[in-house]
Design an enzyme around this catalytic site. Structure first.
Site, short mmCIF file in Angstrom:
data_model
loop_
_atom_site.label_atom_id
_atom_site.label_comp_id
_atom_site.label_asym_id
_atom_site.label_seq_id
_atom_site.Cartn_x
_atom_site.Cartn_y
_atom_site.Cartn_z
N THR A 159 6.69 -2.53 7.02
CA THR A 159 8.15 -2.13 7.23
C THR A 159 9.03 -2.43 8.08
O THR A 159 9.87 -3.65 7.66
CB THR A 159 8.55 -0.52 6.88
OG1 THR A 159 7.36 0.35 6.20
CG2 THR A 159 9.47 -0.37 6.40
N GLY B 151 7.77 2.88 11.79
CA GLY B 151 7.12 2.74 11.08
C GLY B 151 6.26 3.95 11.40
O GLY B 151 6.32 4.99 11.09
N VAL B 152 5.17 4.23 9.97
CA VAL B 152 5.16 5.71 9.74
C VAL B 152 3.51 5.88 9.24
O VAL B 152 3.17 6.96 9.20
CB VAL B 152 6.35 5.94 8.67
CG1 VAL B 152 5.80 5.21 7.22
CG2 VAL B 152 5.86 7.16 7.89
N ILE C 74 0.79 -0.95 0.28
CA ILE C 74 -0.23 0.14 -0.46
C ILE C 74 1.11 1.53 0.13
O ILE C 74 0.95 1.97 -0.27
CB ILE C 74 -1.05 0.23 1.00
CG1 ILE C 74 -1.76 -0.98 0.88
CG2 ILE C 74 -1.69 1.15 1.31
CD1 ILE C 74 -2.63 -1.67 2.11
N GLU D 87 1.11 5.60 10.27
CA GLU D 87 -0.88 6.10 11.49
C GLU D 87 -0.19 6.83 11.86
O GLU D 87 -1.34 8.27 11.87
CB GLU D 87 -1.00 4.56 12.31
CG GLU D 87 -0.49 3.24 11.78
CD GLU D 87 -1.83 3.04 10.94
OE1 GLU D 87 -2.81 2.97 11.09
OE2 GLU D 87 -1.60 2.38 9.85
#
Lengths: 289, 751
Positions: B523, B708-709, B479, B711
């Site tokens: 990721t 992680g990015v 995504i 949210e």
């Protein structure tokens, strides 16, 4: 299963014959930016679509001694690129160019925007304010109808069965005459006017307004020509008192509904604001000529 | 693999190569959910409830079935009844009984747009006509839309089996998280702010509607090609809902045109499978936009009360939030994460967060980027802004004073390891945006946000091809650019150029079980699996080189894509490149490759701070966003461009949520704005360039430091915009969306 026929006649008589002869619902296709969406969503179920774009002259802009002739199916993009028209009627052009996106502008037409008969149509207020006339052709011949008399209710026009618009005539602007159109939307584009306002003004050599037409959209079942607003500013140089009177007259002319796009209170208030702002732009443009 | 502390050692990670899926997407060749057709494919169509709440008395499909071209009609009678006991056996919060009833209504319809029947026919036109011929007899019931009305005594009840405090209710549960004594803490405060806030349901707004094609063979073998955030999710849910063996279901993930959490559920897939089973042909189903709005998940709207107390120096002594969230027609709002994230940015001794999950006659909610967190952050970060004003403090200084850091115990349980919130605040404060001048009718706001980021089940495999190029397969639908990230991480470990590594997303038969793409986990978690698979390949490559050189594998090192002798004692061999080892693989033990399946642990929390400037038209209430800066600790950016893209996209969705997006219902409980014309997501011209500022405080439990990015960036905007509006007009907006009519009324109310 329901059937849908498509025809693209190459002449006015052929188009009239097809439209007049249809047993069920027949729709005229210009740019299709409203019709195709309605077709796909099931909101309209015609049995015949008559594409008028093959009729000679129905796309294009001609400057004549009397003013401009704009073909009914001329796209917004073409209108926006016509320098003479932009100079003469910046308000008509900016209203037209507000419809949809760049892609939609490549197709959307004046006749389509008018005959879709939405009170929020962006090209219509400035056209009415300009005194534009629609040339209507049909089984009983040709008639010239002021644009303000085409739409009679949301989704309904005064066109009879078999009739369609061939072109629009815009008079040649007088010296010191100009126009403007503003709309309010919660975004910056790709939206339907919550309120729209077209203003056309003529000034004398001293900057006094000698003629005015103020037309509101999306505040009543059809576009509203606000004569009291015109009266409020004719004979003035659009000073603060005139603007306040214009604002009040515009608000008083509103008969809106509360719906998903705006409340009665909001629409009424915005109508006054836009009338003032559009009048100022038209005044400055007219003065600069 | 150990954490690589020194960024300068990294050759591929941190660069910005072209994405491998890019050409297919920009040339229109990519296969999205609606792009596959098999021989003999039928078109499926769903018949949906026109009522917000009604009992299904009878369904008569005889006229539809009599229409030539109609091949099958299904209703809930074609689905096995799933008992509550079985449902409880599902994993986590998933209730398969509810899910099945959402996919196809049984006994009652619970919202307008709820699927009641589905038909498969030889054309779309016939399917449409057939759906209209299915006769449903309804007994219309009273309905309830809003969350507080649904909680009130005497509200129409959606479910017989939901009880709260022993009484039938629309409240499905209450959650509470606390630390210390919040009330006592508030009592100690010099200054207390309190506010009630409301948010509306907003849709994820992915551009690609839900789409699927399914084909069931007489022996039960089933193929599904669909757009989703998890091919394994579809496989498991279809198997539960239709009582099928998992091995009989093979799900191929289509290219996905946006999900944002909204494609973590099944809607069409079980219908297409059931129709195909009945018709004996493949069945394709594609929702239109109206169906997407009416029948798929928005996220919750809700109401909340926030109270924060502080000493004069800004030290927060106590804080509470009480929140009630709409779940839609079935239990499952993100009320728990909303509560857990509410105050997680702050190091508080006394805090309480409680919330209700409430059903009402709306479509069942689905996850949406950082589920729940933006909602509670709107209340908390608005209140923080009011607190700063009341204390006469700079709003960033107030947050710095109370910032969570390594060692902070969060109200929801854990003690944070190294986190980057202080660094984020520092970056925001020192950014030129924070001190830039403002003009008349303009205002600036700041707000922050927290998200856990998660790990979980992931699988990846790495294969060495005959020519030394590399194939990477993972189980995670891509995504946000994850194929590029996986290829980059594999290239980094193997020491080969990125262009030599080609990644794909595998179907359910090609790769091990992998959890959904969501929660900002791919990721980190799938990346970890990819790194481990690549490391195993490196080990094997070293073994093969050792075999060729006839030395011990321990005497071989791997450096820049080549086997090298570990030291002078190992022998004087020239470095052996990966391609040379690959060429000899047939003689040294066969093909080289490795698959790794893990449950990734050690996700690192993410924090963000956004600065927003607006100009408000005082005569119309129109808000123009003038400038927007989004600062975020991402751990370490594998591909900085996609990290920035995620930050920008999240901020934009949050700005839309803040300003204009809302679900509107008419007096009959029907959605009134089920289209992008009147459900107003921002258009490009509405926005300035969103400046993404990437802060890197690495998560040492991932080899390359990933947190992680995706949210975090949607959490701060609601309050950042609201705080900017407050600064511009002097009025606090308590209710979303902050649309022009509401703002104009607020301005007029002040005057």
């Amino acid at each position: 299963m329901p059937r849908l026929s498509y025809a693209a006649p190459a002449s006015v008589p052929d188009a009239i014959k097809l439209l007049a002869g249809a047993e069920g619902l027949a729709k005229v296709l210009s740019g299709g930016t409203d019709l195709l969406v309605q077709l796909r969503s099931g909101r309209t179920r015609p049995e015949l679509i008559v594409d008028t774009k093959k009729i000679p002259g129905i796309i294009g802009i001609r400057e004549t001694e009397d003013g401009f002739v704009i073909g009914a199916a001329t796209s917004g993009a073409e209108i926006g690129e016509n320098a003479a028209l932009v100079a003469a009627y910046p308000g008509v052009v900016e209203g037209t160019n507000l419809i949809g996106s760049t892609q939609v502008q490549g197709r959307a037409s004046l006749a389509g925007n008018l005959c879709n008969a939405s009170p929020a149509a962006d090209s219509v207020p400035a056209l009415i304010a300009a005194g534009a006339v629609a040339v209507v052709v049909g089984p009983n011949g040709q008639r010239n109808v002021p644009v303000g008399q085409i739409v009679i209710a949301p989704g309904r026009t005064s066109l009879a069965k078999g009739e369609f618009i061939l072109e629009f005539h815009l008079p040649k602007p007088k010296a010191k005459q100009s126009d403007a159109y503003l709309r309010f939307i919660p975004r910056t584009e790709m939206d339907i006017a919550v309120v729209g306002c077209g203003v056309n003004l003529t000034l004398d050599a001293n900057g006094v307004i000698t003629a005015a037409c103020i037309v509101l959209g999306a505040v009543a079942p059809t576009q509203v020509v606000v004569e009291a607003a015109a009266k409020a500013i004719i004979g003035t140089k659009l000073d603060d008192a005139a603007l306040a009177a214009l604002d009040a007259a515009a608000r008083a002319a509103c008969n809106p509904i509360t719906d998903k796009r705006g409340t009665i209170e909001f629409r009424t208030k915005i109508a006054g604001v836009l009338a003032r702002r559009a009048a100022k732009i038209a005044y400055d443009r007219a003065g600069a000529r | 693999m150990n954490f690589v502390a020194n960024k300068s050692e990294l050759k591929v990670v941190g660069t910005r190569p072209v994405r491998p899926d890019g050409i297919d997407k920009v040339t229109g060749k990519a296969m999205f959910g609606a792009d596959l057709t098999m021989a003999g494919t039928l078109t499926g169509k769903v018949l949906r409830s026109p009522h917000a709440h009604a009992r299904i008395v009878a369904i008569d499909a005889s006229k539809a079935l009599a229409l030539p071209g109609v091949k099958a009609v299904i209703t809930a009678a074609d689905f096995p009844e799933i008992s509550s006991e079985e449902a409880a056996a599902g994993d986590g919060a998933v209730n398969f009984r509810h899910m099945a009833h959402n996919v196809l209504a049984r006994d009652k319809v619970l919202y307008e747009g709820h699927a009641v029947a589905a038909v498969a026919a030889t054309s779309q036109a016939i399917a449409d006509a057939a759906a209209a011929l299915i006769e449903i007899t309804y007994e219309v019931l009273p309905f309830v839309i809003d969350v507080e009305a649904a909680m009130a005594d005497g509200a129409p009840l959606l479910h017989d089996d939901i009880k709260y405090n022993g009484k039938p209710s629309n409240i499905t549960k209450r959650v509470e998280f606390k630390l210390g004594d919040a009330d006592a803490g508030l009592a100690e405060a010099d200054v207390v702010v309190e506010g009630r806030y409301e948010t509306t349901a907003v849709h994820q707004g992915y551009i690609e509607p839900h789409a699927v094609i399914a084909s069931v063979n007489p022996d039960g073998q089933t193929q599904i090609f669909a757009s989703s955030q998890g091919q394994f999710m579809i496989r498991q849910y279809v198997s539960k809902i239709l009582a099928m063996d998992i091995a009989n279901i093979r799900v191929t993930p289509a290219e996905i045109g946006g999900g944002f959490g909204g494609k973590t559920l099944v809607y069409l897939e079980p219908l297409a499978v059931a129709l195909s089973r009945k018709a004996g042909k493949p069945v394709k189903m594609v929702m239109n936009r109206e169906e997407v709005f009416r029948a798929t998940g928005p996220t919750s709207g809700g109401v909340m009360t926030v109270k924060i107390g502080a000493k004069k120096d800004g030290t927060i002594t106590g804080a509470t939030i009480d929140i009630a969230l709409q779940a839609g027609a079935f239990p499952g709002s993100p009320v728990a994460p909303a509560c857990m994230c509410a105050f997680a940015c702050y190091d508080l001794k006394n805090v309480r967060a409680s919330g209700f999950d409430v059903v009402s006659n709306r479509s069942k909610i689905a996850a949406y980027r950082a589920p729940g967190a933006p909602i509670s952050a709107f209340g908390v970060e608005s209140a923080m802004d009011d607190l700063a004003t009341k204390l006469g403090m700079d709003p960033i200084a107030l947050r710095e004073k109370n910032a969570a850091k390594a060692g902070t115990k969060a109200a929801y349980g854990p003690v944070f390891p190294e986190i980057g919130f202080e660094q984020v605040l520092e970056a925001a404060k020192s950014h030129p945006h924070w001190s830039a001048p403002l003009g008349p009718n303009q205002g600036r706001g700041v707000a922050t946000g927290f998200w856990f980021n998660i790990g979980g089940d992931s699988s990846a495999s790495v294969f060495v091809n005959e020519d030394g190029t590399i194939s990477v397969v993972s189980g995670s639908p891509d995504i946000g650019g994850s194929r590029a990230s996986m290829a980059m991480m594999a290239a980094e470990v193997l020491g080969v150029p990125y262009e030599k590594v080609r990644p794909i997303v595998g179907d359910t038969a090609q790769i091990g079980i992998t959890g959904m793409t969501g929660g900002s986990r791919v990721t980190f978690a799938t990346g970890m699996a990819t790194v481990q698979a690549a490391e195993k390949v490196v080990d094997e490559l070293k073994k093969r080189a050792a075999m060729i050189w006839d030395i011990s594998p321990e005497a071989v090192d791997w450096k820049d894509g080549e086997a090298v002798p570990a030291g002078a004692n190992a022998g004087g061999f020239d470095p052996m490149p990966l391609a040379a080892i690959a060429a000899k693989a047939g003689k040294t033990g066969g093909p080289i490759g490795s698959e790794v399946s893990i449950n990734a642990q050690g996700a690192g929390a993410g924090f963000g701070a956004h600065i927003c400037d607006v100009e408000v038209d005082p005569e119309t209430g129109f808000v123009k966003v003038l400038r927007y800066t989004a600062v975020q600790d991402v751990g370490r950016a594998i591909h900085p461009s996609y990290v920035e893209g995620q930050i920008q996209g999240g901020a934009v969705q949050g700005i839309g949520w803040a300003l204009n997006e809302e679900y509107l219902y008419d007096k009959n409980g029907r959605m009134d704005n089920a289209g992008f014309l009147d459900y107003r997501v921002p258009v490009a011209s509405d926005l300035p360039m969103i400046e993404a500022v990437v802060v890197e405080v690495p998560n040492k439990r991932h080899p390359f430091g990933v947190r992680g990015v995706g949210e975090v960036p949607i959490i701060p905007p609601l309050a950042a915009v609201g705080n900017a509006i407050k600064a511009a007009i002097g009025v606090r907006m308590h209710s979303l969306p902050m649309s022009p009519p509401k703002i104009l009324a607020a301005i007029d109310g002040k005057a």
